[in-house]
Structures are given as C-alpha cells and as structure tokens.
Design a protein around this motif. Structure first.
Motif, PDB file in Angstrom:
ATOM      1  N   GLY A 194     -72.225   1.000-104.784  1.00 22.92           N
ATOM      2  CA  GLY A 194     -71.581   0.214-105.819  1.00 22.92           C
ATOM      3  C   GLY A 194     -72.144   0.500-107.189  1.00 22.92           C
ATOM      4  O   GLY A 194     -72.935   1.426-107.379  1.00 22.92           O
ATOM      5  N   ASN A 195     -71.743  -0.301-108.155  1.00 25.92           N
ATOM      6  CA  ASN A 195     -72.181  -0.083-109.532  1.00 25.92           C
ATOM      7  C   ASN A 195     -73.368  -0.953-109.908  1.00 25.92           C
ATOM      8  O   ASN A 195     -73.778  -0.988-111.054  1.00 25.92           O
ATOM      9  N   VAL A 196     -73.925  -1.704-108.947  1.00 27.48           N
ATOM     10  CA  VAL A 196     -75.101  -2.527-109.222  1.00 27.48           C
ATOM     11  C   VAL A 196     -76.147  -2.256-108.152  1.00 27.48           C
ATOM     12  O   VAL A 196     -75.841  -1.743-107.070  1.00 27.48           O
ATOM     13  N   SER A 197     -77.371  -2.619-108.456  1.00 28.23           N
ATOM     14  CA  SER A 197     -78.460  -2.452-107.502  1.00 28.23           C
ATOM     15  C   SER A 197     -78.399  -3.551-106.452  1.00 28.23           C
ATOM     16  O   SER A 197     -78.228  -4.739-106.780  1.00 28.23           O
ATOM     17  N   ILE A 198     -78.516  -3.153-105.190  1.00 32.08           N
ATOM     18  CA  ILE A 198     -78.488  -4.133-104.108  1.00 32.08           C
ATOM     19  C   ILE A 198     -79.642  -5.121-104.247  1.00 32.08           C
ATOM     20  O   ILE A 198     -79.506  -6.313-103.949  1.00 32.08           O
ATOM     21  N   SER A 199     -80.782  -4.638-104.733  1.00 34.05           N
ATOM     22  CA  SER A 199     -81.949  -5.518-104.862  1.00 34.05           C
ATOM     23  C   SER A 199     -81.740  -6.596-105.920  1.00 34.05           C
ATOM     24  O   SER A 199     -82.442  -7.610-105.925  1.00 34.05           O
ATOM     25  N   GLY A 200     -80.759  -6.390-106.813  1.00 35.60           N
ATOM     26  CA  GLY A 200     -80.501  -7.404-107.828  1.00 35.60           C
ATOM     27  C   GLY A 200     -79.767  -8.612-107.311  1.00 35.60           C
ATOM     28  O   GLY A 200     -79.828  -9.691-107.906  1.00 35.60           O
ATOM     29  N   GLY A 201     -79.053  -8.470-106.187  1.00 37.79           N
ATOM     30  CA  GLY A 201     -78.367  -9.599-105.580  1.00 37.79           C
ATOM     31  C   GLY A 201     -76.999  -9.898-106.140  1.00 37.79           C
ATOM     32  O   GLY A 201     -76.246 -10.668-105.547  1.00 37.79           O
ATOM     33  N   GLY A 202     -76.644  -9.328-107.301  1.00 39.92           N
ATOM     34  CA  GLY A 202     -75.365  -9.659-107.914  1.00 39.92           C
ATOM     35  C   GLY A 202     -74.235  -8.799-107.414  1.00 39.92           C
ATOM     36  O   GLY A 202     -73.616  -8.050-108.179  1.00 39.92           O
ATOM     37  N   THR A 203     -73.941  -8.859-106.127  1.00 39.94           N
ATOM     38  CA  THR A 203     -72.899  -8.034-105.528  1.00 39.94           C
ATOM     39  C   THR A 203     -71.777  -8.904-104.990  1.00 39.94           C
ATOM     40  O   THR A 203     -71.948 -10.120-104.763  1.00 39.94           O
ATOM     41  N   ILE A 204     -70.639  -8.264-104.761  1.00 39.97           N
ATOM     42  CA  ILE A 204     -69.513  -8.968-104.159  1.00 39.97           C
ATOM     43  C   ILE A 204     -69.873  -9.421-102.751  1.00 39.97           C
ATOM     44  O   ILE A 204     -69.389 -10.454-102.277  1.00 39.97           O
ATOM     45  N   PHE A 205     -70.714  -8.665-102.061  1.00 39.76           N
ATOM     46  CA  PHE A 205     -71.158  -9.034-100.716  1.00 39.76           C
ATOM     47  C   PHE A 205     -71.820 -10.412-100.740  1.00 39.76           C
ATOM     48  O   PHE A 205     -71.474 -11.306 -99.945  1.00 39.76           O
ATOM     49  N   THR A 206     -72.765 -10.609-101.648  1.00 38.58           N
ATOM     50  CA  THR A 206     -73.448 -11.897-101.755  1.00 38.58           C
ATOM     51  C   THR A 206     -72.485 -12.997-102.172  1.00 38.58           C
ATOM     52  O   THR A 206     -72.515 -14.111-101.627  1.00 38.58           O
ATOM     53  N   ALA A 207     -71.625 -12.693-103.137  1.00 38.71           N
ATOM     54  CA  ALA A 207     -70.648 -13.690-103.582  1.00 38.71           C
ATOM     55  C   ALA A 207     -69.710 -14.090-102.445  1.00 38.71           C
ATOM     56  O   ALA A 207     -69.348 -15.266-102.314  1.00 38.71           O
ATOM     57  N   GLY A 208     -69.319 -13.130-101.599  1.00 41.55           N
ATOM     58  CA  GLY A 208     -68.444 -13.439-100.479  1.00 41.55           C
ATOM     59  C   GLY A 208     -69.097 -14.363 -99.470  1.00 41.55           C
ATOM     60  O   GLY A 208     -68.450 -15.276 -98.933  1.00 41.55           O
ATOM     61  N   VAL A 209     -70.390 -14.151 -99.209  1.00 40.11           N
ATOM     62  CA  VAL A 209     -71.098 -15.034 -98.274  1.00 40.11           C
ATOM     63  C   VAL A 209     -71.194 -16.447 -98.845  1.00 40.11           C
ATOM     64  O   VAL A 209     -71.011 -17.447 -98.128  1.00 40.11           O
ATOM     65  N   VAL A 210     -71.478 -16.560-100.141  1.00 43.52           N
ATOM     66  CA  VAL A 210     -71.537 -17.876-100.780  1.00 43.52           C
ATOM     67  C   VAL A 210     -70.176 -18.566-100.705  1.00 43.52           C
ATOM     68  O   VAL A 210     -70.077 -19.760-100.369  1.00 43.52           O
ATOM     69  N   LEU A 211     -69.113 -17.846-100.988  1.00 43.14           N
ATOM     70  CA  LEU A 211     -67.777 -18.423-100.914  1.00 43.14           C
ATOM     71  C   LEU A 211     -67.430 -18.830 -99.481  1.00 43.14           C
ATOM     72  O   LEU A 211     -66.738 -19.831 -99.264  1.00 43.14           O
ATOM     73  N   ALA A 212     -67.893 -18.060 -98.495  1.00 43.64           N
ATOM     74  CA  ALA A 212     -67.630 -18.404 -97.097  1.00 43.64           C
ATOM     75  C   ALA A 212     -68.225 -19.765 -96.751  1.00 43.64           C
ATOM     76  O   ALA A 212     -67.595 -20.581 -96.060  1.00 43.64           O
ATOM     77  N   VAL A 213     -69.437 -20.015 -97.232  1.00 42.60           N
ATOM     78  CA  VAL A 213     -70.068 -21.318 -96.984  1.00 42.60           C
ATOM     79  C   VAL A 213     -69.292 -22.428 -97.703  1.00 42.60           C
ATOM     80  O   VAL A 213     -69.129 -23.535 -97.165  1.00 42.60           O
ATOM     81  N   MET A 214     -68.763 -22.131 -98.879  1.00 46.51           N
ATOM     82  CA  MET A 214     -68.059 -23.149 -99.656  1.00 46.51           C
ATOM     83  C   MET A 214     -66.707 -23.524 -99.039  1.00 46.51           C
ATOM     84  O   MET A 214     -66.287 -24.683 -99.132  1.00 46.51           O
ATOM     85  N   ILE A 215     -66.019 -22.567 -98.417  1.00 47.67           N
ATOM     86  CA  ILE A 215     -64.698 -22.870 -97.856  1.00 47.67           C
ATOM     87  C   ILE A 215     -64.774 -23.274 -96.389  1.00 47.67           C
ATOM     88  O   ILE A 215     -63.755 -23.642 -95.796  1.00 47.67           O
ATOM     89  N   LEU A 216     -65.961 -23.238 -95.805  1.00 45.91           N
ATOM     90  CA  LEU A 216     -66.119 -23.591 -94.398  1.00 45.91           C
ATOM     91  C   LEU A 216     -65.653 -25.016 -94.090  1.00 45.91           C
ATOM     92  O   LEU A 216     -64.985 -25.230 -93.061  1.00 45.91           O
ATOM     93  N   PRO A 217     -65.963 -26.032 -94.915  1.00 48.69           N
ATOM     94  CA  PRO A 217     -65.486 -27.384 -94.593  1.00 48.69           C
ATOM     95  C   PRO A 217     -63.966 -27.495 -94.524  1.00 48.69           C
ATOM     96  O   PRO A 217     -63.435 -28.245 -93.693  1.00 48.69           O
ATOM     97  N   ILE A 218     -63.246 -26.784 -95.395  1.00 53.99           N
ATOM     98  CA  ILE A 218     -61.785 -26.859 -95.386  1.00 53.99           C
ATOM     99  C   ILE A 218     -61.232 -26.308 -94.080  1.00 53.99           C
ATOM    100  O   ILE A 218     -60.405 -26.957 -93.404  1.00 53.99           O
ATOM    101  N   ILE A 219     -61.677 -25.125 -93.704  1.00 51.07           N
ATOM    102  CA  ILE A 219     -61.164 -24.490 -92.492  1.00 51.07           C
ATOM    103  C   ILE A 219     -61.543 -25.304 -91.257  1.00 51.07           C
ATOM    104  O   ILE A 219     -60.726 -25.520 -90.355  1.00 51.07           O
ATOM    105  N   THR A 220     -62.783 -25.784 -91.222  1.00 51.63           N
ATOM    106  CA  THR A 220     -63.234 -26.563 -90.072  1.00 51.63           C
ATOM    107  C   THR A 220     -62.470 -27.869 -89.936  1.00 51.63           C
ATOM    108  O   THR A 220     -62.057 -28.259 -88.834  1.00 51.63           O
ATOM    109  N   SER A 221     -62.253 -28.547 -91.043  1.00 53.66           N
ATOM    110  CA  SER A 221     -61.565 -29.844 -91.002  1.00 53.66           C
ATOM    111  C   SER A 221     -60.125 -29.706 -90.521  1.00 53.66           C
ATOM    112  O   SER A 221     -59.685 -30.449 -89.628  1.00 53.66           O
ATOM    113  N   VAL A 222     -59.392 -28.765 -91.090  1.00 54.85           N
ATOM    114  CA  VAL A 222     -57.996 -28.586 -90.685  1.00 54.85           C
ATOM    115  C   VAL A 222     -57.903 -28.129 -89.229  1.00 54.85           C
ATOM    116  O   VAL A 222     -57.076 -28.640 -88.453  1.00 54.85           O
ATOM    117  N   SER A 223     -58.755 -27.201 -88.826  1.00 58.53           N
ATOM    118  CA  SER A 223     -58.732 -26.706 -87.446  1.00 58.53           C
ATOM    119  C   SER A 223     -59.093 -27.826 -86.472  1.00 58.53           C
ATOM    120  O   SER A 223     -58.480 -27.951 -85.402  1.00 58.53           O
TER     121      SER A 223
END
Length: 349
Positions: A194-223
């Motif tokens: 990618g265009n950033v250093s993995i050690s910096g943490g500012g990647t889409i990978f990290t952002a995706g994991v954070v978003l996954a935790v944030m949307i987990l209650p919605i998916i769990t509740s409806v299911s």
C-alpha cells in the motif's frame, strides 16, 4: 273452540302457549333483507379520522425531509460540479484551495469508502450470525439476556472512542497479521503493498476491523430477532426426524432467517459507509489512496468532509464537498433501500 293457525303463529312460539319474552324473533324470510347493524359512535369515527391523518402526516414528513435534503445537496453541488476542471467521477484529485480553479473527483473517496465498509462487512457478518445463533439456540437462558445486552451496548460507545482504540491499541496488535498477509499474499491485489507503512496503523485493514466491531450490534440484533421468529413446528419437526442441533439450525433456522440476515447486513453496511470520526482518526496518516489494497490509506467520503470543514468559507469550494456528500447520500440510500426490500421479502413471504 277452534283456534286458527294464523292466530297461533302470531301469538305464540308453539301450540302450548305465548312466546317467551327472551326468545329470538324469527328472521325475515323476505329476500334481500339483512339484520340491522349497530351504528358506530360518532366520536369513534372522529378518532379514526384524526389518527389516520396524523399517521399519514408523519409518513409524509419523513418522505418530504428526505426529498428536501436531496434537493438541497443537489442545488448546492451543481454550480461547483459545473466549475470543476477535472472529471468528477474518475479524477483522484481533490483540490479546492483555489475557488477559480477547482479540481476535484471522487474516485479515491469512493474506493476507500467501499473497500473499508465491505471489508468490515466480511468480518462482521459471520461473527454476528454466530453470536445470534448462540444466543437463540445454544446459550443457557440465564446467560442469553445479559450477553445480548452486552453486545447491544457496543452501539452506545462513541465513535471517537472506537477511533482511539483502533489506532492506539488495535493497530499494533494487527501489525503481525498484516505483515504476514502482505508477505505471503502480495500477489493478490487486496494484500499488495500500500501507500502507507503497516507499522503506522493507518491502513484500510485497521479501519475495516474497527468498523466491523462498530456494526456488529446491528447485525447481531436483527439476526437474533429473526432467528427467534422461526416457527416452533419447524424446529420440532427437525428434531422428530432425528436431526442434531446443527442440522436443525441448518435446515430450519438459517433458511427462515436468510432475508433478516441480509437486511441486518445491509443496515450495517450503511452504517459503515457513513462512519466519520473513527475512520478519520485511524486513516489520518495518509491523505491519498493508492489502489485497491487493504494496506492503503486515504479518506472516505465522510472523513474527507469532516477533515475539511474549515474550508467551508466560500460557495464553490463548499459545493465540492457537498457534491461528495450527495454521492454518499445516494449510496447509503440505495443500500438501506435494498435492506428494506430484503426485510420485506420475509414479512410478505
């Protein structure tokens, strides 16, 4: 003395005496006649009219608000799009510092927004469905309710807290996994350099994991709710045929709740697409996206608008961000409409 039949029929219920006071009168034998209907009170009719009017006005208010928001965004965005010197769809630039020479496009914004949200959905859906199945069919009853409340409480955590947790705590823990994927699967475009250093943490990978935790209650509740609606007769029939717990879930619960899971997933996707502060905190280290790699950085639609709020001083530069906001508005509207259709499929079915 002779009693005429007419007198007997009119004056008594039978030949033994007069009709009792509580007897039901004979129905008319004339064709086309019906028993008289009891009239509804006038105040009941008025209440029905008032309630119907209020309900209709409430629904119309929501529709009008959505239409007015879309109209406002469109009116404010059109002049800036007309003055744009770059291609609004395909350009990777977003330069609004010079109001006389605007050059902005949404390609990178669209890429980072969709990639981070879809990656979050891929992580959150299996976990959310698994939690919902555990709470509805595997967990002991005393444990199910407090555990469900704990999962639902994740929705109450502020976005800024998730962002700080993601960049300060989660990113260092994810670094070994990111390096492993980048080293061994770099031939696949999602795990390429990618265009950033993995050690910096500012990647889409990290952002995706954070978003996954944030949307987990919605998916769990409806299911969880749709799994609870599985007909008991279907579950009992599966057990009667000798099915194990997993076979019962696979044959009855999952097929019945498929549309609910899809609806919850789409609602979670809409939430991830519009997230602002958490993504801005995680992806602040890279201002420009590179390609379709999870190890890129950049801005989403929402984080770009939030980061550039200080530039909203003149109409044309402001209109550039409003144009980006209009695209995000349309994207989230389509996603939520698809979720409503998926949920309606189960209701109507």
């Amino acid at each position: 003395m002779t009693v005429h039949p007419e007198v007997t029929a009119a004056g008594s219920s039978d030949s033994t005496g007069p009709r009792a006071a509580g007897d039901i009168p004979p129905m008319s034998s004339e064709p086309g006649t019906e028993p008289a209907k009891k009239a509804r009170p006038a105040h009941s009719n008025r209440a029905e009219i008032v309630f119907r009017s209020l309900a209709t006005a409430s629904g119309a208010t929501i529709v009008a608000a959505i239409a007015l928001i879309a109209l406002f965004l469109l009116i404010r965005a059109v002049p800036s799009v007309m003055a744009n010197e770059a291609n609004f769809i395909t350009s990777t630039e977003f330069n609004t510092t010079n109001a006389d020479h605007l050059r902005f496009g949404i390609r990178d914004l669209f890429m980072v927004t969709v990639l981070s949200a879809v990656f979050a959905l891929v992580i959150a859906v299996p976990i959310g469905v698994g939690i919902a199945l555990f709470l509805t069919h595997y967990s002991p009853k005393p444990l199910a309710r407090p555990f469900a409340m704990l999962v639902d409480l994740l929705a109450a955590v502020p976005s800024i807290v998730f962002g700080l947790w993601g960049v300060l705590v989660l990113a260092p823990q994810l670094e070994p996994a990111e390096r492993f994927l980048n080293k061994n699967l770099s031939w696949f475009f999602l795990f390429a350099d990618g265009n950033v250093s993995i050690s910096g943490g500012g990647t889409i990978f990290t952002a995706g994991v954070v978003l996954a935790v944030m949307i987990l209650p919605i998916i769990t509740s409806v299911s969880r709710e749709v799994f609870n609606l599985t007909p008991a007769a279907h579950i009992e029939a599966a057990h009667a045929l000798g099915a194990t717990k997993w076979e019962m879930v696979r044959m009855t619960v999952l097929p019945y709740g498929r549309s609910g899971v899809i609806a919850g997933s789409m609602l979670g996707l809409g939430r991830a697409l519009g997230e602002t502060i958490a993504v801005l905190v995680v992806l602040h280290t890279a201002a420009k996206a590179g390609g379709w790699s999870l190890f890129d950085g950049g801005y989403t639609f929402a984080s770009r608008i939030a980061a550039s709020a200080s530039e909203f001083s003149s109409p044309l530069p402001t209109g550039a961000y409003i144009a980006a906001g209009f695209v995000l508005f349309a994207l989230t509207f389509v996603v939520n409409a698809l979720a409503r259709l998926a949920a309606g499929g189960r209701v109507n079915g």
